[in-house]
Motif scaffolding. Structure first.
Motif, PDB file in Angstrom:
ATOM      1  N   GLY A 118       7.134 120.817  17.844  1.00 16.54           N
ATOM      2  CA  GLY A 118       7.958 120.308  18.938  1.00 16.54           C
ATOM      3  C   GLY A 118       9.321 119.962  18.383  1.00 16.54           C
ATOM      4  O   GLY A 118       9.959 120.774  17.730  1.00 16.54           O
ATOM      5  N   ASP A 119       9.756 118.718  18.596  1.00 14.99           N
ATOM      6  CA  ASP A 119      11.046 118.267  18.069  1.00 14.99           C
ATOM      7  C   ASP A 119      10.959 117.798  16.614  1.00 14.99           C
ATOM      8  O   ASP A 119      11.980 117.475  16.015  1.00 14.99           O
ATOM      9  CB  ASP A 119      11.610 117.137  18.929  1.00 14.99           C
ATOM     10  CG  ASP A 119      12.115 117.648  20.269  1.00 14.99           C
ATOM     11  OD1 ASP A 119      12.509 118.821  20.354  1.00 14.99           O
ATOM     12  OD2 ASP A 119      12.109 116.858  21.235  1.00 14.99           O
ATOM     13  N   LEU A 120       9.759 117.737  16.071  1.00 14.51           N
ATOM     14  CA  LEU A 120       9.605 117.366  14.671  1.00 14.51           C
ATOM     15  C   LEU A 120       9.934 118.589  13.817  1.00 14.51           C
ATOM     16  O   LEU A 120       9.318 119.646  13.959  1.00 14.51           O
ATOM     17  CB  LEU A 120       8.177 116.892  14.386  1.00 14.51           C
ATOM     18  CG  LEU A 120       7.854 116.520  12.930  1.00 14.51           C
ATOM     19  CD1 LEU A 120       8.753 115.381  12.443  1.00 14.51           C
ATOM     20  CD2 LEU A 120       6.392 116.157  12.804  1.00 14.51           C
ATOM     21  N   LEU A 121      10.911 118.428  12.950  1.00 13.25           N
ATOM     22  CA  LEU A 121      11.351 119.519  12.085  1.00 13.25           C
ATOM     23  C   LEU A 121      11.242 119.061  10.645  1.00 13.25           C
ATOM     24  O   LEU A 121      11.813 118.040  10.266  1.00 13.25           O
ATOM     25  CB  LEU A 121      12.808 119.882  12.412  1.00 13.25           C
ATOM     26  CG  LEU A 121      13.453 120.956  11.544  1.00 13.25           C
ATOM     27  CD1 LEU A 121      12.813 122.313  11.806  1.00 13.25           C
ATOM     28  CD2 LEU A 121      14.943 121.011  11.826  1.00 13.25           C
ATOM     29  N   MET A 122      10.483 119.808   9.865  1.00 11.30           N
ATOM     30  CA  MET A 122      10.350 119.523   8.437  1.00 11.30           C
ATOM     31  C   MET A 122      10.814 120.766   7.692  1.00 11.30           C
ATOM     32  O   MET A 122      10.528 121.893   8.113  1.00 11.30           O
ATOM     33  CB  MET A 122       8.904 119.199   8.082  1.00 11.30           C
ATOM     34  CG  MET A 122       8.412 117.907   8.694  1.00 11.30           C
ATOM     35  SD  MET A 122       6.646 117.639   8.437  1.00 11.30           S
ATOM     36  CE  MET A 122       5.980 118.697   9.719  1.00 11.30           C
ATOM     37  N   THR A 123      11.525 120.544   6.597  1.00 13.48           N
ATOM     38  CA  THR A 123      12.024 121.675   5.827  1.00 13.48           C
ATOM     39  C   THR A 123      11.716 121.489   4.347  1.00 13.48           C
ATOM     40  O   THR A 123      11.561 120.373   3.867  1.00 13.48           O
ATOM     41  CB  THR A 123      13.545 121.843   5.999  1.00 13.48           C
ATOM     42  OG1 THR A 123      14.209 120.696   5.475  1.00 13.48           O
ATOM     43  CG2 THR A 123      13.914 122.051   7.455  1.00 13.48           C
ATOM     44  N   VAL A 124      11.652 122.620   3.659  1.00 16.18           N
ATOM     45  CA  VAL A 124      11.459 122.640   2.219  1.00 16.18           C
ATOM     46  C   VAL A 124      12.501 123.584   1.656  1.00 16.18           C
ATOM     47  O   VAL A 124      12.676 124.702   2.142  1.00 16.18           O
ATOM     48  CB  VAL A 124      10.051 123.162   1.845  1.00 16.18           C
ATOM     49  CG1 VAL A 124       9.900 123.255   0.337  1.00 16.18           C
ATOM     50  CG2 VAL A 124       8.967 122.298   2.458  1.00 16.18           C
ATOM     51  N   SER A 125      13.208 123.120   0.639  1.00 17.77           N
ATOM     52  CA  SER A 125      14.216 123.964   0.012  1.00 17.77           C
ATOM     53  C   SER A 125      14.118 123.862  -1.499  1.00 17.77           C
ATOM     54  O   SER A 125      13.877 122.789  -2.050  1.00 17.77           O
ATOM     55  CB  SER A 125      15.621 123.549   0.453  1.00 17.77           C
ATOM     56  OG  SER A 125      16.586 124.313  -0.258  1.00 17.77           O
ATOM     57  N   THR A 126      14.303 124.983  -2.141  1.00 14.34           N
ATOM     58  CA  THR A 126      14.406 125.016  -3.604  1.00 14.34           C
ATOM     59  C   THR A 126      15.824 125.434  -3.999  1.00 14.34           C
ATOM     60  O   THR A 126      16.048 125.863  -5.121  1.00 14.34           O
ATOM     61  CB  THR A 126      13.382 126.001  -4.196  1.00 14.34           C
ATOM     62  OG1 THR A 126      13.650 127.313  -3.689  1.00 14.34           O
ATOM     63  CG2 THR A 126      11.958 125.588  -3.870  1.00 14.34           C
ATOM     64  N   GLY A 127      16.752 125.345  -3.052  1.00  9.31           N
ATOM     65  CA  GLY A 127      18.126 125.758  -3.333  1.00  9.31           C
ATOM     66  C   GLY A 127      18.223 127.238  -3.614  1.00  9.31           C
ATOM     67  O   GLY A 127      19.128 127.686  -4.312  1.00  9.31           O
TER      68      GLY A 127
END
Length: 188
Positions: A118-127
């Motif tokens: 929904g409006d919950l946004l989670m992100t993962v980044s390693t650049g």
């Protein structure tokens, strides 16, 4: 360690374009559309799936320099290196933020791996250093935060709105939301 600044863009205020073809371009376009963007899409040789996904936004060519006027964010995916480099140069001359998939020196930003509930946004980044690790971590987060979290966020938002309507301030709202999360046992 690379310096990065995480940001979430509102696609209703940012003009986005995608140049690409192949499976990664389709994946990136699907992510942009899911996030609410309506990007201009340029693809010299689109397959049927990209044609269907892009709809009327598709132009069957690489963008001319004039096509980039007004664009603020440019994604380049699945285009040969010389064309990708030329597009990155054209974008930078126009102060357009550019991301050339898997070519770190041509990227002004990196697109994180995304989990939406929904409006919950989670992100993962390693650049951009290990897309495989970002993918593995995203998959793990997807199991830890199933689709029901969209409803949980809605419940918390309703609580926040009710408390704010009665004049509650930040610390009180925060405490009430934390108490609800704990009472429901949503997090171990």
């Amino acid at each position: 360690m690379a310096a990065v600044i995480p940001v979430a863009l509102d696609p209703t205020h940012v003009r986005i374009a995608l140049v690409g073809q192949g499976p990664l371009a389709k994946r990136r376009l699907a992510q942009l559309l899911e996030g609410g963007a309506a990007p201009a899409v340029y693809s010299p040789e689109p397959d049927a799936e990209l044609i269907a996904l892009a709809g009327i936004a598709l132009r069957r060519a690489l963008p001319a320099p004039a096509d980039l006027e007004g664009v603020q964010v440019l994604f380049v995916v699945g285009i040969d290196d010389p064309a990708a480099e030329a597009l990155a140069r054209q974008a930078r001359v126009r102060n357009i933020l550019v991301n050339v998939e898997d070519v770190i020196p041509l990227c002004d930003f990196h697109a994180p791996s995304v989990i939406r509930r929904g409006d919950l946004l989670m992100t993962v980044s390693t650049g951009g250093r290990s897309p495989a690790l970002a993918q593995v971590l995203r998959e793990r987060l997807e199991t830890l935060f199933p689709a029901v979290w969209a409803d949980r966020l809605a419940e918390l938002a309703a609580l926040r709105d009710r408390l704010r309507a009665t004049g509650a301030k930040g610390p009180e709202v925060l405490r009430a939301c934390r108490d609800l999360i704990a009472a429901k046992g949503w997090l171990p």
